[in-house]
Design an enzyme around this catalytic site. Structure first.
Site, PDB file in Angstrom:
ATOM      1  N   SER A  61      38.045  37.745  36.309  1.00 36.00           N
ATOM      2  CA  SER A  61      36.653  37.513  36.096  1.00 36.00           C
ATOM      3  C   SER A  61      36.318  36.195  35.350  1.00 36.00           C
ATOM      4  O   SER A  61      37.005  35.773  35.011  1.00 36.00           O
ATOM      5  CB  SER A  61      36.017  38.547  35.390  1.00 36.00           C
ATOM      6  OG  SER A  61      34.783  38.508  34.980  1.00 36.00           O
ATOM      7  N   TYR A  78      35.295  45.305  29.323  1.00 35.05           N
ATOM      8  CA  TYR A  78      35.388  44.538  30.540  1.00 35.05           C
ATOM      9  C   TYR A  78      36.075  43.173  30.312  1.00 35.05           C
ATOM     10  O   TYR A  78      37.018  42.694  31.100  1.00 35.05           O
ATOM     11  CB  TYR A  78      34.214  44.573  31.470  1.00 35.05           C
ATOM     12  CG  TYR A  78      34.187  43.990  32.927  1.00 35.05           C
ATOM     13  CD1 TYR A  78      34.407  42.365  32.902  1.00 35.05           C
ATOM     14  CD2 TYR A  78      34.325  44.798  33.894  1.00 35.05           C
ATOM     15  CE1 TYR A  78      34.289  41.883  34.191  1.00 35.05           C
ATOM     16  CE2 TYR A  78      34.413  44.142  35.221  1.00 35.05           C
ATOM     17  CZ  TYR A  78      34.346  42.684  35.420  1.00 35.05           C
ATOM     18  OH  TYR A  78      34.510  42.168  36.514  1.00 35.05           O
TER      19      TYR A  78
END
Ligand code: GCO
Length: 255
Positions: free
Chosen positions: A146, A159
């Protein structure tokens, strides 16, 4: 230079979380490049629907319904693939969840749930795939990271920690497996038009920030990951390992 470099004919790819979103887009793309696909998801009905849609396009598709956080189910799934003579040549660790809350309001249980799904599962599934790739002295592992593999943002602590771990796990896989013919790399998607990001896309302020902060001045489409996925799944990347390629419209390249 032949385009055979990017041909995946004869290879089988397991993509976790591939009944929809980024995983489905990559499944479609790798199939179009010639790969046989093992689709994965927790919902057998949604998985069967996705498989039927892909088979209708002429793609060769197997289904492996398991929850990536259920280690026993992961091991059973790999044993079933072994029993069926299905060898995984390409693993895409894509499955992931998002949970947005400031750190001081976050329960340890919520932290654990996100890290287990987005990082620990990639280790467990990577280990099971790696055990089978090592004797064959070949294999491709693509871990989906990410922007948060290298950058932080408010309210996405677990996350971010997990996706930074994905980058580091990819480097460890390289340290241990590259000499055995296995290339492990990561893709860092930018802000993509996915269900997970729906709340952000529909938020006028956040949407304006993404468009302004991204040099390409737009959100990414899931199928814009396909070219990088094919590259990392194919012989074209046989001397590339331990890298993260950001497919982010340029966001990580500028202040
Ligand atoms: C968020 C988003 C991001 C994107 C993506 C960016 O809340 O900031 O969910 O995490 O989904 O991971 O690379």
């Amino acid at each position: 230079m032949s385009v055979k470099l990017f041909d995946l004919t004869g290879r089988t790819a397991l993509i976790t979380g591939s009944s929809r979103g980024l995983g489905r887009a990559m499944a479609e793309g790798l199939a179009a490049a010639g790969a046989t696909i093992v689709l994965n998801g927790v919902d057998p009905t949604r998985l069967a629907q996705a498989a039927a849609e892909m088979r209708a396009k002429g793609h060769k598709v197997h289904e492996a319904a398991f929850d990536v956080v259920d280690e026993a189910a992961v091991i059973a799934a790999f044993n079933s693939l072994d029993a069926a003579g299905i060898e995984i040549d390409i693993l895409v660790n894509n499955a992931g969840i998002q949970f947005r809350k400031p750190l001081v309001e976050l329960s340890t249980e919520d932290w654990r749930r996100v890290v287990e799904t987005n990082l620990t599962a990639a280790f467990v599934i990577g280990r099971e795939a790696g055990k089978r790739m090592l004797p064959r002295k070949c294999g491709k592992i693509i871990n989906i990271g990410s922007l948060m593999s290298g950058l932080g943002r408010v309210t996405v602590g677990p996350y971010t920690a997990a996706k930074a771990g994905i980058k580091a796990l990819t480097q460890t896989m390289t340290a241990e497996w590259a000499e055995h013919g296995i290339q492990a790399n990561a893709i860092g998607p930018g802000y993509m038009l996915t269900d997970m990001n729906k709340p952000l896309i529909e938020n006028e302020t956040f949407n304006a920030w993404v468009v302004g902060r991204t040099p390409s001045r737009r959100w990414g489409n899931p199928d814009e990951l396909v070219g990088t996925a094919i590259f990392l799944a194919s012989s074209a990347s046989n001397y590339v390992s331990g890298q993260i390629i950001y497919v982010d419209g340029g966001m990580t390249a500028i202040l």
